[in-house]
Design an enzyme around this catalytic site. Structure first.
Site, PDB file in Angstrom:
ATOM      1  N   HIS A   1       0.819  -1.217   0.000  1.00  0.00           N
ATOM      2  CA  HIS A   1       0.000   0.000   0.000  1.00  0.00           C
ATOM      3  C   HIS A   1       0.846   1.257   0.000  1.00  0.00           C
ATOM      4  CE1 HIS A   1       0.954  -0.679   4.229  1.00  0.00           C
ATOM      5  NE2 HIS A   1       0.705   0.606   4.463  1.00  0.00           N
TER       6      HIS A   1
ATOM      7  N   ASP B   1       0.393   4.976   1.927  1.00  0.00           N
ATOM      8  CA  ASP B   1      -0.364   5.347   3.117  1.00  0.00           C
ATOM      9  C   ASP B   1      -1.569   6.234   2.802  1.00  0.00           C
ATOM     10  OD1 ASP B   1       1.110   3.961   5.081  1.00  0.00           O
ATOM     11  OD2 ASP B   1       2.697   5.466   4.965  1.00  0.00           O
TER      12      ASP B   1
ATOM     13  N   HIS C   1       4.612   0.101   0.245  1.00  0.00           N
ATOM     14  CA  HIS C   1       5.351  -0.674   1.242  1.00  0.00           C
ATOM     15  C   HIS C   1       4.472  -1.759   1.841  1.00  0.00           C
ATOM     16  CE1 HIS C   1       3.437   2.642   3.370  1.00  0.00           C
ATOM     17  NE2 HIS C   1       3.464   1.911   4.481  1.00  0.00           N
TER      18      HIS C   1
ATOM     19  N   ARG D   1       5.460   7.186  14.013  1.00  0.00           N
ATOM     20  CA  ARG D   1       5.448   7.676  12.632  1.00  0.00           C
ATOM     21  C   ARG D   1       4.851   9.072  12.567  1.00  0.00           C
ATOM     22  NH1 ARG D   1       1.738   4.888   8.164  1.00  0.00           N
ATOM     23  NH2 ARG D   1       0.715   6.913   7.998  1.00  0.00           N
TER      24      ARG D   1
END
Ligand code: SIN
Length: 276
Positions: free
Chosen positions: A103, A105, A252, A267
């Site tokens: 995917h 993000d 990723h 993150r």
């Protein structure tokens, strides 16, 4: 590309580079900022080792690249940073964030994030790698006929299934309803001008203006294409490592193969613009 203030070591010819000679806890000077940004544009995902950052320093590093993105559904407001995503898995975890498939993000957002900066403070002894795939390379390898066909298509992105994994990790839901957005199947990167495939198996529900069977066939072909290892690099985490990926041209996949070991980090996500 030449670099004077940082060391850039490509991981593969098509995607990924490890960056040395830099301390991310300190503000980057103009030249170093430019070189880190250039390295990200050139390699799509960049990695840093042996970094020691507080949450505020991590946020300040991210903020140098633009406004921060606030996840439409999840956030860690309890730490005073609505833009922060806590990534954690331990012996109680059944599903780790980012492990459901390849995917980009939050591509269901009308303006999906430009980049994501993940800092792991704790990594399993082995496993828990993150894999990255170049959507430039995947697009370049398609035939001209297929590139022209895809260039006219629009895909719908939504995220009901993403709830399941993240809810366990970040129970504070911001909004029960994930956004639904339409984006071109092939986007042009706003900085490099290169074309990248922009559909992914987590968020893309279907292609518009074709039948369900046609949509499934096109997406199935593209996902199989993207899964080829020649488009990938794989980052083996150690504690205090950082990965910074460009969601506009890289996908990723977080490998969840380390249960019951602990993997933990933070993150911050840099806001992006509407794909064209
Ligand atoms: C994510 O998709 O943001 C998680 C990536 C990872 O944990 O490696």
């Amino acid at each position: 590309m030449t670099y004077e203030t940082i060391h850039v070591e490509p991981v593969t010819p098509r995607i990924g580079a490890e960056i040395g000679g830099i301390d991310l806890s300190k503000p980057l000077g103009n030249q170093t900022f430019k070189e880190v940004h250039d390295a990200l544009m050139e390699h799509q995902v960049i990695f840093f080792r042996d970094q020691h950052m507080t949450i505020d320093q991590h946020k300040a590093f991210a903020r140098q690249f633009g406004e921060l993105h606030i996840h439409p559904m999840f956030g860690s407001g309890d730490l005073g940073h609505p833009e922060l995503l806590i990534i954690r898995a331990d012996e109680t975890t059944k599903f780790a964030a980012g492990s459901g498939g390849w995917h980009s993000d939050v591509s269901c957002d009308p303006e999906p994030p430009m980049g994501s900066i993940l800092y792991l403070t704790e990594a399993p002894g082995t496993g828990g790698d993150t894999l990255f795939a170049s959507m430039y390379a995947a697009h370049e390898d398609l035939s001209g006929t297929m590139q022209r066909f895809l260039s006219g298509l629009t895909a719908v992105h939504s995220a009901p299934q993403v709830y399941d994994g993240r809810q366990e990790q970040s129970p504070q839901l911001r909004d029960e309803t994930p956004p639904v957005s339409e984006h071109p199947v092939v986007r042009t990167h706003p900085v490099t001008g290169r074309k990248a495939l922009f559909v992914n198996e987590i968020f893309t529900s279907h292609i518009k203006d074709v039948t369900a069977a046609e949509s499934a066939a096109i997406l199935g072909m593209l996902y199989e294409h993207i899964r080829q290892p020649k488009y990938h690099c794989r980052f083996r985490w150690r504690a205090n490592s950082v990965a910074f990926w460009d969601n506009r041209c890289a996908q990723h996949y977080a490998m969840f193969d380390y249960h019951p070991e602990v993997r933990r980090g933070y993150r911050f996500t840099v806001a992006g613009d509407r794909p064209v």
